[in-house]
Design a protein around this motif. Structure first.
Motif, mmCIF file in Angstrom:
data_model
loop_
_atom_site.group_PDB
_atom_site.id
_atom_site.type_symbol
_atom_site.label_atom_id
_atom_site.label_comp_id
_atom_site.label_asym_id
_atom_site.label_seq_id
_atom_site.Cartn_x
_atom_site.Cartn_y
_atom_site.Cartn_z
ATOM 1 N N UNK A 122 -4.598 -13.671 -9.233
ATOM 2 C CA UNK A 122 -4.395 -13.121 -7.886
ATOM 3 C C UNK A 122 -3.801 -14.181 -6.961
ATOM 4 N N UNK A 123 -4.335 -15.400 -7.033
ATOM 5 C CA UNK A 123 -3.804 -16.483 -6.191
ATOM 6 C C UNK A 123 -2.328 -16.714 -6.507
ATOM 7 N N UNK A 124 -1.983 -16.727 -7.799
ATOM 8 C CA UNK A 124 -0.590 -16.954 -8.195
ATOM 9 C C UNK A 124 0.318 -15.863 -7.640
ATOM 10 N N UNK A 125 -0.139 -14.607 -7.679
ATOM 11 C CA UNK A 125 0.676 -13.503 -7.160
ATOM 12 C C UNK A 125 0.910 -13.658 -5.663
ATOM 13 N N UNK A 126 -0.121 -14.075 -4.923
ATOM 14 C CA UNK A 126 0.011 -14.288 -3.479
ATOM 15 C C UNK A 126 0.993 -15.428 -3.191
ATOM 16 N N UNK A 127 0.877 -16.501 -3.970
ATOM 17 C CA UNK A 127 1.784 -17.647 -3.786
ATOM 18 C C UNK A 127 3.230 -17.232 -4.051
ATOM 19 N N UNK A 128 3.450 -16.436 -5.102
ATOM 20 C CA UNK A 128 4.810 -15.994 -5.441
ATOM 21 C C UNK A 128 5.408 -15.135 -4.334
ATOM 22 N N UNK A 129 4.584 -14.259 -3.730
ATOM 23 C CA UNK A 129 5.079 -13.484 -2.584
ATOM 24 C C UNK A 129 5.531 -14.413 -1.468
ATOM 25 N N UNK A 130 4.719 -15.432 -1.181
ATOM 26 C CA UNK A 130 5.086 -16.388 -0.131
ATOM 27 C C UNK A 130 6.378 -17.129 -0.473
ATOM 28 N N UNK A 131 6.565 -17.449 -1.741
ATOM 29 C CA UNK A 131 7.811 -18.100 -2.140
ATOM 30 C C UNK A 131 9.002 -17.208 -1.779
ATOM 31 N N UNK A 132 8.927 -15.941 -2.172
ATOM 32 C CA UNK A 132 10.038 -15.029 -1.918
ATOM 33 C C UNK A 132 10.319 -14.832 -0.442
ATOM 34 N N UNK A 171 -4.280 0.535 -1.234
ATOM 35 C CA UNK A 171 -4.870 -0.521 -0.428
ATOM 36 C C UNK A 171 -4.174 -0.647 0.915
ATOM 37 N N UNK A 172 -4.702 -1.561 1.728
ATOM 38 C CA UNK A 172 -4.142 -1.735 3.070
ATOM 39 C C UNK A 172 -2.898 -2.615 3.087
ATOM 40 N N UNK A 173 -2.805 -3.581 2.197
ATOM 41 C CA UNK A 173 -1.751 -4.591 2.306
ATOM 42 C C UNK A 173 -0.577 -4.354 1.367
ATOM 43 N N UNK A 174 -0.841 -3.841 0.163
ATOM 44 C CA UNK A 174 0.211 -3.677 -0.843
ATOM 45 C C UNK A 174 1.401 -2.862 -0.342
ATOM 46 N N UNK A 175 1.191 -1.684 0.300
ATOM 47 C CA UNK A 175 2.361 -0.897 0.733
ATOM 48 C C UNK A 175 3.262 -1.650 1.707
ATOM 49 N N UNK A 176 2.659 -2.460 2.567
ATOM 50 C CA UNK A 176 3.460 -3.188 3.559
ATOM 51 C C UNK A 176 4.207 -4.350 2.922
ATOM 52 N N UNK A 177 3.589 -4.997 1.946
ATOM 53 C CA UNK A 177 4.296 -6.060 1.212
ATOM 54 C C UNK A 177 5.488 -5.475 0.479
ATOM 55 N N UNK A 178 5.291 -4.336 -0.195
ATOM 56 C CA UNK A 178 6.363 -3.717 -0.969
ATOM 57 C C UNK A 178 7.510 -3.256 -0.067
ATOM 58 N N UNK A 221 -0.315 -5.794 -9.484
ATOM 59 C CA UNK A 221 -1.715 -6.125 -9.767
ATOM 60 C C UNK A 221 -2.682 -5.092 -9.189
ATOM 61 N N UNK A 222 -2.343 -4.521 -8.056
ATOM 62 C CA UNK A 222 -3.123 -3.454 -7.420
ATOM 63 C C UNK A 222 -4.597 -3.834 -7.272
ATOM 64 N N UNK A 223 -4.830 -5.040 -6.760
ATOM 65 C CA UNK A 223 -6.208 -5.480 -6.510
ATOM 66 C C UNK A 223 -6.598 -5.351 -5.040
ATOM 67 N N UNK A 224 -5.772 -4.688 -4.271
ATOM 68 C CA UNK A 224 -6.059 -4.464 -2.863
ATOM 69 C C UNK A 224 -7.108 -3.354 -2.739
ATOM 70 N N UNK A 225 -8.171 -3.591 -1.963
ATOM 71 C CA UNK A 225 -9.249 -2.611 -1.828
ATOM 72 C C UNK A 225 -8.874 -1.583 -0.766
ATOM 73 N N UNK A 226 -8.843 -0.291 -1.105
ATOM 74 C CA UNK A 226 -8.482 0.740 -0.118
ATOM 75 C C UNK A 226 -9.537 0.852 0.982
ATOM 76 N N UNK A 227 -9.093 1.224 2.163
ATOM 77 C CA UNK A 227 -9.980 1.504 3.293
ATOM 78 C C UNK A 227 -10.240 3.005 3.338
ATOM 79 N N UNK A 228 -11.498 3.445 3.234
ATOM 80 C CA UNK A 228 -11.777 4.882 3.258
ATOM 81 C C UNK A 228 -11.319 5.528 4.561
ATOM 82 N N UNK A 229 -10.769 6.711 4.460
ATOM 83 C CA UNK A 229 -10.350 7.443 5.650
ATOM 84 C C UNK A 229 -11.559 7.740 6.524
ATOM 85 N N UNK A 230 -11.374 7.626 7.833
ATOM 86 C CA UNK A 230 -12.460 7.883 8.774
ATOM 87 C C UNK A 230 -13.305 6.676 9.094
ATOM 88 N N UNK A 231 -13.037 5.544 8.446
ATOM 89 C CA UNK A 231 -13.825 4.338 8.729
ATOM 90 C C UNK A 231 -13.569 3.833 10.142
#
Length: 418
Positions: free
Chosen positions: A24-34, A93-100, A203-213
């Motif tokens: 997971x750390x490596x994937x985050x670092x690679x995004x930052x590289x790009x 998840x909350x972050x993956x769609x925005x990164x993509x 990787x899809x390790x982003x935890x979804x936020x339940x609707x209505x939270x």
């Protein structure tokens, strides 16, 4: 704000306690590289060469205009998209769609820039790139306090700094390779931005936020949420200000680096000179950031590392102020890399410990990231005034040193973090 019917925080909003794995750390670092290839290849070389191609006599003014407008866009885009990602309830998840989406649109903006034949089109393209790139950046930054426990954040902050630095170095390489073919250069950058997001998305390790939270979005309340009272959240305010000053001091060393080598040191191949200095700087950042991050995790102290690193950045700026040869510039690059590398790793960990709310990490980090982006608005103006009206490059670098030292003093105001 979390609704009253939520008796306990969902997993997406809890303070993480489980250490994250290397993948997971490596994937985050690679995004930052790009993302940082997307930002720094244009800032370091491509935009300067593009400005010179459009109008050599006005290259400084064009570069300042383009980078200033782009930075102004990032001031709004980063906290806005960070806040929107906080509220996302996608199954991914909350972050993956925005990164993509952010990286895809950033790549398209870079391709648009490659066709720019006027200053107006270059400004528009860079503004779009900043908007999309900051959407991805805000999300990937927020993913760190979402997933990483406090005692691991120094290490992860150091590795993220490594990713930022590698992106900067790759950007300089692309700038040198594509110095005679800007279209090819922009295409290479666009490809890097898009490809580097793939591992994190898959990787899809982003935890979804339940609707209505969270409470339903109300526009006025949403707008008001961007104001974080520095009197109520004192440590957050001081952390923001010190980050702004350190980034401004560093940016003043970099904004006219290409022109400094060309016009002041008379380097025969300034684009190559930028690459050499960036490579040296990158190595020192990597070395310094990883070591400093691990040391601050071990002893739990952050401020002393920030103070020491700020002083080293100031010394680097003064070295450039009195540089008369490329060799002296190399010494400055070493110092700047050591100082800013330690700062990037430790200050990021410090910042995640002073965020006001657990349910708005993306927005709060977005507000912190204004401290990264605002110097890109201010620095071109300060640089242009210093070089054109107030004594030249020496004045510019002395300003950088003074600003960095002020940041070192003000970090002592933060009380909740040792």
């Amino acid at each position: 704000m979390i609704t009253e019917r939520s008796s306990q925080l969902p997993e997406a909003l809890r303070v993480p306690t489980k250490r994250v794995g290397a993948g997971w750390i490596a994937a985050v670092v690679i995004v930052h590289i790009g993302i940082n290839v997307g930002f720094f290849a244009p800032i370091q070389v491509l935009l300067g060469l593009h400005a010179e191609q459009l109008d050599a006599s006005q290259k400084n003014a064009i570069l300042s205009l383009v980078t200033g407008v782009g930075a102004a866009v990032s001031l709004v885009a980063n906290p806005l998209f960070g806040a929107l990602s906080d509220r996302s309830t996608s199954k991914f998840g909350r972050r993956v769609p925005w990164v993509m989406c952010g990286t895809v649109f950033a790549a398209l903006a870079l391709l648009l820039m490659s066709t720019a034949q006027t200053v107006t089109m270059l400004v528009i393209g860079w503004a779009l790139m900043q908007a999309a790139g900051n959407a991805a950046l805000a999300a990937i930054f927020a993913a760190i306090p979402d997933k990483v426990p406090v005692e691991q954040r120094g290490l992860v902050g150091g590795l993220v700094a490594l990713g930022q630095t590698c992106g900067s170095l790759i950007g300089a390489v692309i700038g040198m390779v594509a110095a005679s073919n800007l279209v090819f250069g922009y295409a290479m950058v666009a490809t890097a931005v898009a490809i580097c997001a793939i591992p994190f998305v898959l990787m899809r390790q982003d935890v979804p936020l339940p609707k209505g939270t969270l409470e339903p979005l109300k526009l006025l309340e949403f707008i008001k949420s961007f104001w974080i009272n520095p009197v109520r959240y004192t440590d957050f305010g001081w952390a923001w200000l010190t980050r702004f000053l350190l980034y401004l001091g560093s940016q003043l060393c970099l904004v006219y680096l290409l022109f400094f080598l060309q016009d002041e040191l008379h380097h025969p191949e300034p684009a190559t000179g930028v690459l050499v200095l960036t490579a040296i700087y990158a190595f020192c950042v990597i070395f310094s950031s990883v070591i400093s991050g691990r040391l601050s995790d071990r002893d739990g102290k952050r401020k002393k590392y920030v103070i020491i690193s700020s002083v080293i950045v100031a010394i680097a700026a003064l070295t450039l102020a009195f540089a008369s040869s490329f060799g002296t510039a190399i010494i400055a690059a070493v110092l700047l890399g050591i100082g800013f590398g330690a700062y990037l790793a430790v200050d990021f960990a410090l910042l995640t410990q002073v965020l006001p709310h657990e349910d708005s990490r993306g927005k709060d980090l977005g507000m912190i990231n204004i401290a990264n982006s605002l110097p890109q608005v201010v620095a071109p103006l300060v640089a242009w005034l210093s070089v054109t009206w107030f004594g030249g490059y020496s004045t510019l670098f002395i300003c950088s040193a003074v600003i960095s030292l002020v940041g070192a003093v003000l970090v002592t105001k933060i009380k909740s973090v040792p």
